[in-house]
Write a protein that holds these residues in place. Structure first.
Motif, PDB file in Angstrom:
ATOM      1  N   TYR A  51       2.434  -5.339   3.926  1.00 37.55           N
ATOM      2  CA  TYR A  51       1.020  -5.296   4.322  1.00 37.55           C
ATOM      3  C   TYR A  51       0.445  -6.641   4.721  1.00 37.55           C
ATOM      4  CZ  TYR A  51       0.306  -0.412   3.380  1.00 37.55           C
ATOM      5  OH  TYR A  51       0.357   0.940   3.443  1.00 37.55           O
ATOM      6  N   ILE A  52       1.265  -7.478   5.310  1.00 37.69           N
ATOM      7  CA  ILE A  52       0.715  -8.675   5.956  1.00 37.69           C
ATOM      8  C   ILE A  52       0.792  -8.443   7.457  1.00 37.69           C
ATOM      9  CG2 ILE A  52       1.209 -11.066   6.538  1.00 37.69           C
ATOM     10  CD1 ILE A  52       1.716 -11.685   3.768  1.00 37.69           C
ATOM     11  N   HIS A 185      -4.327  -0.646  -1.430  1.00 41.57           N
ATOM     12  CA  HIS A 185      -5.532  -1.211  -0.829  1.00 41.57           C
ATOM     13  C   HIS A 185      -5.307  -1.373   0.673  1.00 41.57           C
ATOM     14  CE1 HIS A 185      -6.998  -3.165  -4.834  1.00 41.57           C
ATOM     15  NE2 HIS A 185      -7.438  -1.929  -4.692  1.00 41.57           N
ATOM     16  N   LEU A 186      -6.316  -1.016   1.443  1.00 42.88           N
ATOM     17  CA  LEU A 186      -6.199  -1.142   2.894  1.00 42.88           C
ATOM     18  C   LEU A 186      -6.249  -2.609   3.306  1.00 42.88           C
ATOM     19  CD1 LEU A 186      -8.560   1.726   4.111  1.00 42.88           C
ATOM     20  CD2 LEU A 186      -6.076   1.786   3.818  1.00 42.88           C
ATOM     21  N   ILE A 191     -10.289  -2.400   6.961  1.00 46.20           N
ATOM     22  CA  ILE A 191     -11.582  -2.383   6.274  1.00 46.20           C
ATOM     23  C   ILE A 191     -12.695  -2.791   7.222  1.00 46.20           C
ATOM     24  CG2 ILE A 191     -12.951  -3.520   4.475  1.00 46.20           C
ATOM     25  CD1 ILE A 191     -10.402  -3.663   2.783  1.00 46.20           C
ATOM     26  N   GLN A 192     -12.451  -3.882   7.965  1.00 47.72           N
ATOM     27  CA  GLN A 192     -13.488  -4.388   8.877  1.00 47.72           C
ATOM     28  C   GLN A 192     -13.836  -3.376   9.953  1.00 47.72           C
ATOM     29  OE1 GLN A 192     -11.530  -7.989  10.004  1.00 47.72           O
ATOM     30  NE2 GLN A 192     -12.237  -9.133   8.210  1.00 47.72           N
ATOM     31  N   SER A 193     -12.825  -2.745  10.526  1.00 48.10           N
ATOM     32  CA  SER A 193     -13.098  -1.743  11.563  1.00 48.10           C
ATOM     33  C   SER A 193     -13.782  -0.519  10.961  1.00 48.10           C
ATOM     34  CB  SER A 193     -11.793  -1.341  12.268  1.00 48.10           C
ATOM     35  OG  SER A 193     -10.872  -0.770  11.345  1.00 48.10           O
ATOM     36  N   VAL A 300     -11.505   1.678  -1.480  1.00 50.53           N
ATOM     37  CA  VAL A 300     -10.336   1.700  -0.585  1.00 50.53           C
ATOM     38  C   VAL A 300      -9.753   0.306  -0.374  1.00 50.53           C
ATOM     39  CG1 VAL A 300     -11.093   3.795   0.587  1.00 50.53           C
ATOM     40  CG2 VAL A 300     -11.795   1.554   1.480  1.00 50.53           C
ATOM     41  N   GLY A 301     -10.499  -0.723  -0.753  1.00 47.25           N
ATOM     42  CA  GLY A 301      -9.981  -2.072  -0.567  1.00 47.25           C
ATOM     43  C   GLY A 301     -10.889  -3.112  -1.183  1.00 47.25           C
TER      44      GLY A 301
END
Length: 901
Positions: A51-52, A185-186, A191-193, A300-301
């Motif tokens: 998840y990077i 975690h997203l 998250i931003q979108s 969610v994050g």
């Protein structure tokens, strides 16, 4: 495998010492990666889904930083996994090779070994290992060896998304199971979108003190348009910690629930294989009626962690010689933390500090590490230190840089001071304060004028004369924000030479003051107001009780007593007029301890008794604050520091309305005036304390009053005082807000010059944020200090029987207020080790029926009060029911069922 190196060393005495250094090289250390199929792993700590997201490395990968990267970029390495040297990665230092070069070579060897090791996994699971180094020589040699290598700065600038607790760096021995307990975690890009599209909301995570399986997320909206999202259950809480900034997804309407009415605390360590269903069977969610449901969501994050070192105690593992233990924080809103230490036996019974390192998705609790010991649990100094640290109260000694700005002693008022001040030393000024007060901020006078009116003056310590803008003392006071009053101890905002001496308006000494002086007619109407820098000489420093005795004693007719009587008469008129305009008269039980002068332990505890003189002083402080607020706003409409009290949202009054309804009364809450009138009219025959209980409940419905900058807000109204504008001017020794207000007022009347920060509304607003935070933390610290000393009091008193009133009703308990001590406690009706009684909870009333006996808000009960010291970490006041005597199944009384002595 054992490798040893032997060499000799010459001692100071001229002898020869033989030194043998041994390296034990293990071949049983597993790699820790989920994708590995070769290692016989006890646990995996490196995920297969890393998840990077990075422009440089679009493929799954692990990062291996060199030593310098770890030391200089530790804030990026939120999850560090240490891979110990094994037989395959150990190297000897070569002749002529520096220690640094040997370390660089060892890191390259480790990177190559790990890369080769993971290449043996199936192709679809294969990950690459990236070496991070800012050493040019190390990078060149790594690339020559075929290793994938990047500089740290370059790698960071290309990272597009790294979840806060999922940074994929080879990292430490986390204590986990292989079972996934929480959703992933997203990444931040998702998250931003999601926030931009409205799919997710961001807000501050606030864990519940009463139910560890419940929390709310405060979502900030435009202006006052803010909402609270309810979160219930471990999976929905999803590893968020109190005060984290999180992203939440609002669940569909048919999944919304009501806040739980059960009091539920995490009483013991849970294993990682305990299922969510088993643990959350205890949640007992609230009623399902549509009116009770709240917007409900799931985390969610994590956008930003708010982790800090936490104070608490170690819960030792039952496994002999174990190194992994659970740490229990002092703050019940913080989850237990797993740490690894070999000092457990030493740390048992100690208050310690622990920092969180990360919270993997397959661990019931976060992982952390020991920071330092604070001292023995139960020791008064240690407990006070914990209290101050937990509430982020700056309490270190003032630095030499700060003390260097104190005036040189002996200090005297100079001719230059007198030339720019009004000489009021002839006035009969006096102060009225609580017993033992040494930081006297305010003094008053009242005298008759020839025209039949009266002159009233409020004289405030001129602290801003001694603390000049921008120096070390000013910056320290701005950071501290407020003096913190604990039981038996005071944490000063300014050095004691100022707080208890040069600024304190003590009697019979000349002091510098900032005076607000009114001409007031016989109806307590203000005819004229003026402000002036002054010099005063207080004629008496009185307690509230001493001032009251002077007023009441008809035989006393000296100038000070006459002044007090004039002030008291006018104050009554001012208060009556304020209340008629809608000002609220609320109630909150406050206690006073009598402390033993030698042991400093509490020897008596009683509620504070308020006298007319308390109200007298309060009225003129309020009047001064309102007068100054209007003056500084008239002069500086964009940068005046003001204080407002927002009106509570209607939902805040739900519990108050239900309580009144239970007594066939209606409380009108559409305005402060309507609320005040309803409270005044709320009386029950034969139950005089009912009105006080209702006002205590109304106080709990209120919003927090806050400081703000006038140029950054449009709503100035103070709801509780029914005033269109308000500020704090009267306590500059103990509140930094008042120092700023003094500076603004001084500029407004031409008594001082301005400076850039004073006129910068953005800096003023940032200052207000800190002042609000410090003020809130100070309040919490003071309450915690009272709670701790209450425990000490009951520890020495044993068991007491007292009458009380039910303040709140819960699904499995009642909260009882003991008026005699101003004390609240919980009476539980369940005991895990005994048969459960039949409980029926009616949320609408609210009431709790226990084996046919109904408990309602404000019912009178009799309870036994004692100190439950079974949990050293969380000692608490225990209450058990004496009357009414409820009979449980098996002819057990309440006290038999609950195991009470």
């Amino acid at each position: 495998m054992l490798k040893s190196k032997t060499f000799v060393k010459k001692t100071r005495s001229g002898g020869i010492m033989k030194i043998v250094r041994e390296h034990y090289l293990r071949d049983d250390i597993w790699c820790g990666s989920e994708v590995c199929t070769e290692c016989k792993q006890e646990e995996t700590v490196l995920q297969k889904d890393t998840y990077i997201e990075s422009n440089l490395c679009s493929f799954p990968h692990y990062l291996l930083p060199d030593t310098n990267i770890v030391l200089s970029q530790v804030s990026y390495c939120r999850r560090m996994v240490v891979f110990f040297c094994s037989r395959e990665t150990y190297i000897e230092r070569e002749q002529g090779e520096s220690a640094n070069d040997r370390n660089d070579r060892a890191i390259r060897i480790s990177t190559k070994w790990y890369s080769d090791h993971l290449n043996n996994t199936p192709t679809d699971k294969r990950l690459k290992v990236v070496l991070l180094t800012n050493d040019r020589g190390n990078k060149e040699k790594a690339e020559e060896s075929g290793l994938l290598t990047y500089r740290c700065k370059k790698q960071h600038t290309t990272v597009t998304s790294v979840p806060q607790d999922e940074t994929a760096v080879l990292t430490s021995n986390e204590i986990t199971s292989s079972k996934v307990l929480f959703p992933e975690h997203l990444p931040l890009s998702r998250i931003q979108s999601g926030i931009k599209s409205g799919t997710f909301q961001q807000g501050t995570f606030r864990a519940s003190r009463d139910n560890y399986l419940e929390a709310t997320v405060f979502v900030h909206g435009e202006g006052d348009d803010s909402t609270e999202v309810l979160i219930q259950g471990l999976q929905n809480l999803n590893r968020a910690v109190h005060q984290d900034l999180v992203a939440v997804e609002i669940l569909p309407l048919n999944q919304w629930v009501a806040p739980s009415s059960v009091v539920l605390q995490d009483e013991g360590p849970k294993e990682d294989d305990v299922t969510e269903e088993e643990e959350e069977a205890e949640l007992k969610s609230g009623p399902s009626g549509a009116a009770s449901r709240k917007p409900t969501g799931r985390v969610v994050g994590i956008i930003k962690r708010n982790w800090r070192p936490f104070c608490g105690m170690l819960f030792l593992s039952q496994i002999k010689e174990a190194t992994r233990h659970l740490f229990t924080p002092a703050d019940r809103r913080i989850p237990r933390i797993r740490i690894e230490t070999r000092q457990a036996a030493t740390l048992a019974g100690q208050r310690i500090m622990v920092a969180v390192d990360g919270w993997p998705k397959h661990s019931r609790y976060p992982n952390g590490h020991f920071v330092r010991s604070l001292g023995s649990a139960g020791d008064k100094e240690t407990e006070t230190e914990v209290l101050l640290l937990e509430h982020d109260v700056p309490h270190q000694d003032f630095s030499q840089a700060v003390l260097s700005f104190l005036p040189k002693m002996p200090w005297n008022i100079t001719e230059e001071d007198m030339a720019v001040r009004e000489d009021l030393r002839n006035l009969t000024v006096c102060s009225v304060d609580p017993p033992g007060c040494t930081d006297i901020d305010d003094a008053l006078h009242c005298r008759d004028l020839p025209n039949g009116n009266q002159e009233v003056g409020v004289h405030i310590a001129d602290v801003s004369h001694f603390i000049r803008p921008g120096n070390a003392m000013d910056l320290e006071a701005a950071n501290r924000g407020t003096t913190v009053y604990l039981t038996g101890r005071r944490i000063d905002m300014v050095p004691e030479l100022l707080s208890s001496n040069l600024c304190s308006l003590r009697s019979s000494v000349e002091r510098l003051a900032f005076s607000c002086i009114w001409e007031i007619n016989d109806k307590a109407e203000i005819v004229k107001t003026r402000f002036t820098k002054s010099v005063i000489n207080s004629k008496a420093s009185l307690t509230y009780a001493e001032a009251q005795m002077r007023i009441d004693d008809a035989n006393m007719n000296d100038d000070t007593t006459k002044s007090l009587r004039g002030l008291n008469r006018l104050a009554k008129i001012l208060k009556k007029r304020r209340i008629e305009k809608g000002a609220l008269t609320l109630s909150s039980p406050e206690v006073r301890f009598h402390i033993d002068s030698e042991t400093h332990d509490p020897i008596d505890l009683q509620t504070k008794e308020l006298k007319e003189t308390n109200s007298m002083v309060e009225e003129f402080m309020l009047l001064a604050n309102i007068s100054v607020a209007q003056k500084i706003y008239d002069e500086f409409s964009e940068c005046a520091l003001l204080r407002k009290h927002p009106a509570p949202p209607p939902s805040n009054y739900d519990i108050l309305n239900k309580a009144a309804k239970s007594k066939d009364m209606v409380i009108h809450t559409d305005s402060a005036k309507a609320l005040a009138d309803s409270l005044d009219a709320a009386q029950v025959d034969g139950f005089p304390y009912f009105n006080t209980l209702l006002r205590i409940l109304a106080t709990r419905c209120m919003m927090q009053a806050v400081y703000f900058c006038s140029g950054m807000d449009s709503d100035f109204h103070h709801y509780g005082l029914a005033s269109p504008i308000y500020t704090h001017f009267t306590s500059p020794i103990r509140r930094y807000s008042d120092i700023i207000v003094h500076r603004l007022l001084a500029v407004a009347i031409g008594a001082d010059s301005t400076y850039p920060d004073l006129m910068d509304k953005h800096k003023q607003s940032a200052l207000c944020n800190n002042l609000n935070y410090r003020h809130k933390m100070a309040q919490y610290a003071q309450r915690a200090s009272v709670a701790y000393h209450t425990q000490l009091f009951f520890k020495s008193r044993g068991i007491l029987n007292e009458e009380g009133f039910i303040l709140f009703v819960r699904k499995n308990a009642i909260i009882v207020l003991i008026p005699k001590f101003g004390l609240e406690g919980t009476v539980f009706f369940e005991n895990k080790d005994k048969p459960s009684p039949k409980l029926i909870f009616n949320e609408e009333v609210p009431s709790l029926t226990v084996e046919g006996h109904s408990f309602n808000m404000f019912d009178k009960v009799k309870v036994t009060i004692s100190l439950d010291a079974s949990n050293v970490q969380h000692q608490k006041i225990r209450m058990s029911l004496v009357e009414p005597n409820v009979i449980f199944p098996g002819k057990l009384t309440y006290r038999m069922l609950m195991g009470c002595q």
